[in-house]
Enzyme design. Sequence first.
Site, PDB file in Angstrom:
ATOM      1  N   LYS A 291     -33.938  76.615  59.975  1.00 55.11           N
ATOM      2  CA  LYS A 291     -34.717  77.516  59.228  1.00 55.11           C
ATOM      3  C   LYS A 291     -35.739  78.578  58.588  1.00 55.11           C
ATOM      4  CE  LYS A 291     -30.504  78.427  63.034  1.00 55.11           C
ATOM      5  NZ  LYS A 291     -29.913  79.886  63.905  1.00 55.11           N
TER       6      LYS A 291
ATOM      7  N   TYR B  22     -33.978  79.728  73.212  1.00 59.66           N
ATOM      8  CA  TYR B  22     -32.781  81.005  73.498  1.00 59.66           C
ATOM      9  C   TYR B  22     -32.750  81.975  74.336  1.00 59.66           C
ATOM     10  CZ  TYR B  22     -31.938  79.866  68.050  1.00 59.66           C
ATOM     11  OH  TYR B  22     -32.196  79.158  66.493  1.00 59.66           O
TER      12      TYR B  22
ATOM     13  N   PHE C 171     -29.021  91.394  70.057  1.00 64.64           N
ATOM     14  CA  PHE C 171     -29.439  90.450  68.585  1.00 64.64           C
ATOM     15  C   PHE C 171     -30.395  90.134  68.895  1.00 64.64           C
ATOM     16  CE2 PHE C 171     -26.157  87.774  69.506  1.00 64.64           C
ATOM     17  CZ  PHE C 171     -26.335  87.133  69.378  1.00 64.64           C
TER      18      PHE C 171
ATOM     19  N   ARG D 255     -22.904  69.164  64.004  1.00 66.50           N
ATOM     20  CA  ARG D 255     -22.105  70.585  64.071  1.00 66.50           C
ATOM     21  C   ARG D 255     -21.352  70.774  63.277  1.00 66.50           C
ATOM     22  NH1 ARG D 255     -24.904  74.711  67.517  1.00 66.50           N
ATOM     23  NH2 ARG D 255     -22.703  75.698  68.006  1.00 66.50           N
TER      24      ARG D 255
ATOM     25  N   THR E  17     -21.579  79.253  63.392  1.00 71.97           N
ATOM     26  CA  THR E  17     -22.303  80.026  63.606  1.00 71.97           C
ATOM     27  C   THR E  17     -22.574  81.052  62.627  1.00 71.97           C
ATOM     28  OG1 THR E  17     -22.526  79.557  65.827  1.00 71.97           O
ATOM     29  CG2 THR E  17     -23.916  81.658  65.229  1.00 71.97           C
TER      30      THR E  17
ATOM     31  N   ARG F  48     -23.796  75.877  56.368  1.00 76.56           N
ATOM     32  CA  ARG F  48     -23.059  77.813  56.335  1.00 76.56           C
ATOM     33  C   ARG F  48     -22.156  77.692  55.351  1.00 76.56           C
ATOM     34  NH1 ARG F  48     -24.291  76.835  63.570  1.00 76.56           N
ATOM     35  NH2 ARG F  48     -25.973  77.939  63.315  1.00 76.56           N
TER      36      ARG F  48
ATOM     37  N   ASN G 251     -28.297  81.689  59.619  1.00 73.58           N
ATOM     38  CA  ASN G 251     -27.392  80.827  59.094  1.00 73.58           C
ATOM     39  C   ASN G 251     -27.880  79.288  59.125  1.00 73.58           C
ATOM     40  OD1 ASN G 251     -28.226  80.087  61.572  1.00 73.58           O
ATOM     41  ND2 ASN G 251     -26.321  80.319  62.709  1.00 73.58           N
TER      42      ASN G 251
ATOM     43  N   HIS H 103     -30.505  74.856  63.444  1.00 67.39           N
ATOM     44  CA  HIS H 103     -29.895  74.514  64.095  1.00 67.39           C
ATOM     45  C   HIS H 103     -29.434  73.685  64.356  1.00 67.39           C
ATOM     46  CE1 HIS H 103     -30.236  75.108  68.859  1.00 67.39           C
ATOM     47  NE2 HIS H 103     -30.990  73.794  68.511  1.00 67.39           N
TER      48      HIS H 103
ATOM     49  N   GLU I 149     -34.496  69.671  73.691  1.00 61.63           N
ATOM     50  CA  GLU I 149     -34.899  70.681  73.083  1.00 61.63           C
ATOM     51  C   GLU I 149     -36.191  69.227  72.117  1.00 61.63           C
ATOM     52  OE1 GLU I 149     -31.554  72.176  70.572  1.00 61.63           O
ATOM     53  OE2 GLU I 149     -30.825  73.367  72.102  1.00 61.63           O
TER      54      GLU I 149
HETATM   55  P1  IDP Z   1     -25.113  78.262  67.025  1.00 63.86           P
HETATM   56  O1  IDP Z   1     -26.455  78.312  66.254  1.00 63.86           O
HETATM   57  O2  IDP Z   1     -24.406  77.933  66.015  1.00 63.86           O
HETATM   58  O3  IDP Z   1     -25.123  76.971  68.230  1.00 63.86           O
HETATM   59  P2  IDP Z   1     -25.731  80.264  68.766  1.00 63.86           P
HETATM   60  O4  IDP Z   1     -24.953  81.111  69.702  1.00 63.86           O
HETATM   61  O5  IDP Z   1     -26.428  79.257  69.970  1.00 63.86           O
HETATM   62  O6  IDP Z   1     -25.357  79.595  67.627  1.00 63.86           O
HETATM   63  O7  IDP Z   1     -26.695  81.278  68.678  1.00 63.86           O
HETATM   64  C1  IDP Z   1     -28.206  81.060  68.147  1.00 63.86           C
HETATM   65  C2  IDP Z   1     -28.973  81.362  67.280  1.00 63.86           C
HETATM   66  O8  IDP Z   1     -28.317  83.070  67.180  1.00 63.86           O
HETATM   67  C3  IDP Z   1     -27.080  81.363  65.961  1.00 63.86           C
HETATM   68  O9  IDP Z   1     -27.384  80.343  65.604  1.00 63.86           O
HETATM   69  C4  IDP Z   1     -27.911  82.531  64.694  1.00 63.86           C
HETATM   70  O10 IDP Z   1     -28.800  82.169  63.804  1.00 63.86           O
HETATM   71  C5  IDP Z   1     -28.465  83.820  66.064  1.00 63.86           C
HETATM   72  N1  IDP Z   1     -27.113  84.882  66.733  1.00 63.86           N
HETATM   73  C6  IDP Z   1     -26.009  83.720  66.822  1.00 63.86           C
HETATM   74  N2  IDP Z   1     -25.124  85.510  67.373  1.00 63.86           N
HETATM   75  C7  IDP Z   1     -25.875  86.269  66.548  1.00 63.86           C
HETATM   76  C8  IDP Z   1     -25.498  87.842  66.186  1.00 63.86           C
HETATM   77  O11 IDP Z   1     -24.288  88.184  66.396  1.00 63.86           O
HETATM   78  N3  IDP Z   1     -26.268  88.246  65.783  1.00 63.86           N
HETATM   79  C9  IDP Z   1     -27.446  87.889  64.693  1.00 63.86           C
HETATM   80  N4  IDP Z   1     -27.531  86.217  65.706  1.00 63.86           N
HETATM   81  C10 IDP Z   1     -27.040  86.075  65.972  1.00 63.86           C
HETATM   82 MG    MG Z   2     -26.698  76.932  70.286  1.00 73.04          MG
END
Ligand code: IDP
Ligand code: MG
Length: 140
Positions: A9, A49, A57, A85, A91, A102, A114, A117, A128
């Site tokens: 990212k 997404y 958010f 993962r 996350t 992370r 974070n 991805h 993807e």
């Molecule tokens: P992941 O990346 O661990 O698979 P996902 O739930 O798929 O997590 O969310 C995608 C991305 O959205 C996260 O990696 C993070 O960058 C962002 N994200 C997830 N939850 C939040 C939040 O509560 N606030 C802001 N950004 C978030």
């Molecule tokens: Mg995800």
Amino acid sequence: MEKTYIMLKPDAHKRELMGEIISRIERKGYNITNMKMMHLTAKTLKEHYAHLIDKPFYPELEEFMMSGPVVGMVVEGEGVVLGMRNLMGPTKWWDALAGTIRGDFSNANDLSANLIHGSDSVEKANEEIARFFPEGEVTI
Ligand code: IDP
Ligand code: MG
């Protein structure tokens, strides 16, 4: 061989952590078969997404993901979807244990930031990879 889609990212670029993260992927023993730097559009992010578009958010996430370049990769290996993962960690940085990407490197107020991805299933990985690498292997 199983494949997954990994994306560094914009915070990984900004913080000069791309090499560190790529190095961890290689040291684990995975094979990086494709890699490129990209600037993502809002349209691509809304597809990538799609499961988060209705979250409060989402606008911040989209803005963050467009704040700099990302590096997309196809990573190959036995059980690589779950393995990546695990290497990434969960996350939210406060859930991520030391030793994970992370856990070791993220603690930003902006929860979008974070670093990495990784696809969450083999099915999503294939979707993807097709989205971000429609050209397949490049010969030039
Ligand atoms: P992941 O990346 O661990 O698979 P996902 O739930 O798929 O997590 O969310 C995608 C991305 O959205 C996260 O990696 C993070 O960058 C962002 N994200 C997830 N939850 C939040 C939040 O509560 N606030 C802001 N950004 C978030
Ligand atoms: Mg995800």
